[in-house]
Design a protein around this motif. Structure first.
Motif, PDB file in Angstrom:
ATOM      1  N   GLY A 110      11.030 -10.037-104.349  1.00 30.37           N
ATOM      2  CA  GLY A 110      10.890  -9.190-105.527  1.00 30.37           C
ATOM      3  C   GLY A 110      11.215  -7.724-105.352  1.00 30.37           C
ATOM      4  N   LEU A 111      10.833  -7.143-104.224  1.00 31.84           N
ATOM      5  CA  LEU A 111      11.022  -5.694-104.065  1.00 31.84           C
ATOM      6  C   LEU A 111      12.467  -5.240-104.245  1.00 31.84           C
ATOM      7  N   PRO A 112      13.464  -5.954-103.682  1.00 27.02           N
ATOM      8  CA  PRO A 112      14.846  -5.479-103.862  1.00 27.02           C
ATOM      9  C   PRO A 112      15.366  -5.595-105.299  1.00 27.02           C
ATOM     10  N   MET A 113      14.657  -6.339-106.134  1.00 29.02           N
ATOM     11  CA  MET A 113      15.109  -6.537-107.508  1.00 29.02           C
ATOM     12  C   MET A 113      14.587  -5.481-108.476  1.00 29.02           C
ATOM     13  N   ILE A 114      13.698  -4.621-108.016  1.00 28.67           N
ATOM     14  CA  ILE A 114      13.080  -3.638-108.902  1.00 28.67           C
ATOM     15  C   ILE A 114      14.066  -2.509-109.195  1.00 28.67           C
ATOM     16  N   GLY A 115      14.275  -2.272-110.470  1.00 30.12           N
ATOM     17  CA  GLY A 115      15.126  -1.160-110.886  1.00 30.12           C
ATOM     18  C   GLY A 115      14.357   0.147-110.855  1.00 30.12           C
ATOM     19  N   ILE A 116      14.970   1.149-110.283  1.00 28.92           N
ATOM     20  CA  ILE A 116      14.354   2.477-110.236  1.00 28.92           C
ATOM     21  C   ILE A 116      15.219   3.388-111.096  1.00 28.92           C
ATOM     22  N   LEU A 117      14.747   3.604-112.315  1.00 32.98           N
ATOM     23  CA  LEU A 117      15.543   4.315-113.303  1.00 32.98           C
ATOM     24  C   LEU A 117      15.061   5.730-113.574  1.00 32.98           C
ATOM     25  N   GLU A 118      13.855   6.034-113.114  1.00 30.13           N
ATOM     26  CA  GLU A 118      13.312   7.366-113.358  1.00 30.13           C
ATOM     27  C   GLU A 118      12.338   7.721-112.239  1.00 30.13           C
ATOM     28  N   PRO A 119      11.978   8.987-112.101  1.00 25.62           N
ATOM     29  CA  PRO A 119      11.104   9.403-110.994  1.00 25.62           C
ATOM     30  C   PRO A 119       9.781   8.635-110.921  1.00 25.62           C
ATOM     31  N   HIS A 121       9.230   5.578-111.630  1.00 27.30           N
ATOM     32  CA  HIS A 121       9.506   4.276-111.012  1.00 27.30           C
ATOM     33  C   HIS A 121       9.584   4.421-109.490  1.00 27.30           C
ATOM     34  N   ALA A 122      10.231   5.471-109.025  1.00 22.87           N
ATOM     35  CA  ALA A 122      10.353   5.709-107.579  1.00 22.87           C
ATOM     36  C   ALA A 122       8.981   5.968-106.963  1.00 22.87           C
ATOM     37  N   GLU A 123       8.155   6.753-107.641  1.00 25.93           N
ATOM     38  CA  GLU A 123       6.809   7.034-107.130  1.00 25.93           C
ATOM     39  C   GLU A 123       5.983   5.761-107.042  1.00 25.93           C
ATOM     40  N   GLY A 124       6.054   4.931-108.076  1.00 26.03           N
ATOM     41  CA  GLY A 124       5.335   3.663-108.063  1.00 26.03           C
ATOM     42  C   GLY A 124       5.825   2.738-106.968  1.00 26.03           C
ATOM     43  N   TYR A 125       7.146   2.697-106.790  1.00 25.69           N
ATOM     44  CA  TYR A 125       7.749   1.853-105.754  1.00 25.69           C
ATOM     45  C   TYR A 125       7.267   2.280-104.369  1.00 25.69           C
ATOM     46  N   LEU A 126       7.259   3.574-104.108  1.00 24.07           N
ATOM     47  CA  LEU A 126       6.816   4.079-102.806  1.00 24.07           C
ATOM     48  C   LEU A 126       5.330   3.818-102.594  1.00 24.07           C
ATOM     49  N   ALA A 127       4.532   3.963-103.653  1.00 23.24           N
ATOM     50  CA  ALA A 127       3.096   3.676-103.541  1.00 23.24           C
ATOM     51  C   ALA A 127       2.872   2.201-103.227  1.00 23.24           C
ATOM     52  N   ARG A 128       3.666   1.336-103.851  1.00 20.59           N
ATOM     53  CA  ARG A 128       3.574  -0.105-103.577  1.00 20.59           C
ATOM     54  C   ARG A 128       3.935  -0.381-102.118  1.00 20.59           C
ATOM     55  N   LEU A 129       4.995   0.231-101.630  1.00 21.55           N
ATOM     56  CA  LEU A 129       5.371   0.047-100.232  1.00 21.55           C
ATOM     57  C   LEU A 129       4.278   0.505 -99.279  1.00 21.55           C
ATOM     58  N   CYS A 130       3.637   1.616 -99.610  1.00 17.61           N
ATOM     59  CA  CYS A 130       2.557   2.132 -98.757  1.00 17.61           C
ATOM     60  C   CYS A 130       1.363   1.180 -98.719  1.00 17.61           C
ATOM     61  N   GLY A 131       1.194   0.356 -99.732  1.00 18.55           N
ATOM     62  CA  GLY A 131       0.071  -0.580 -99.777  1.00 18.55           C
ATOM     63  C   GLY A 131       0.301  -1.847 -98.979  1.00 18.55           C
ATOM     64  N   ILE A 132       1.522  -2.114 -98.569  1.00 15.74           N
ATOM     65  CA  ILE A 132       1.820  -3.370 -97.865  1.00 15.74           C
ATOM     66  C   ILE A 132       1.013  -3.534 -96.584  1.00 15.74           C
ATOM     67  N   PRO A 133       0.889  -2.508 -95.743  1.00 12.18           N
ATOM     68  CA  PRO A 133       0.115  -2.726 -94.502  1.00 12.18           C
ATOM     69  C   PRO A 133      -1.344  -3.109 -94.739  1.00 12.18           C
ATOM     70  N   GLN A 134      -1.912  -2.752 -95.881  1.00 10.68           N
ATOM     71  CA  GLN A 134      -3.306  -3.083 -96.169  1.00 10.68           C
ATOM     72  C   GLN A 134      -3.479  -4.491 -96.734  1.00 10.68           C
ATOM     73  N   MET A 135      -2.378  -5.160 -97.022  1.00  9.30           N
ATOM     74  CA  MET A 135      -2.484  -6.518 -97.578  1.00  9.30           C
ATOM     75  C   MET A 135      -3.102  -7.387 -96.533  1.00  9.30           C
TER      76      MET A 135
END
Length: 135
Positions: A110-119, A121-135
């Motif tokens: 799913g992650l590579p399919m997410i469109g980042i069309l505005e700032p 979206h990028a902030e949310g994407y980076l926050a999601r990535l930062c949460g992966i180690p806590q999964m």
């Protein structure tokens, strides 16, 4: 009193909360910074929420509903029961597969399919990535 349409909206919100990555892919961008909570507590909270929606749907009197609302209630029943069955099976504890149904594969798919069309979206994407180690 709850309506069939209102309960369907609640169910969609609960499912999107359960799988925020898929919500993002479906165009619901309000959860861009979140990941699924596969903990027992997280899944218990989802099960409780879905159980409540299902109980309130069952409490609606079919004789008082339009044909459209009866169909909506049938879809709510089927979807909520399917998700509750999936949660009860705790498949997250034993599912290892390259398909997108396992937690790690969901991210890889799913992650590579997410469109980042505005700032935002990028902030949310980076926050999601930062949460992966806590999964």
């Amino acid at each position: 009193m709850a309506t069939a349409t209102g309960l369907a909206d609640e169910l969609l919100d609960a499912v999107n909360e359960q799988h925020p990555l898929y919500a993002t892919l479906a165009g619901f961008r309000d959860r861009d910074d979140r990941l699924s909570d596969y903990s027992e507590a997280g899944e218990a909270a989802t099960a409780a929420r879905l159980g409540d929606i299902l109980a309130r749907t069952r409490a609606l009197d079919p004789a008082q509903l339009s044909a459209s609302d009866r169909l909506t209630c049938a879809v709510i029943h089927a979807q909520a029961e399917a998700v509750l069955d999936q949660l009860a099976a705790r498949s997250v504890e034993y599912t290892i597969t390259p398909l997108y149904v396992a937690p790690a594969a969901q991210l890889l798919f799913g992650l590579p399919m997410i469109g980042i069309l505005e700032p935002a979206h990028a902030e949310g994407y980076l926050a999601r990535l930062c949460g992966i180690p806590q999964m």
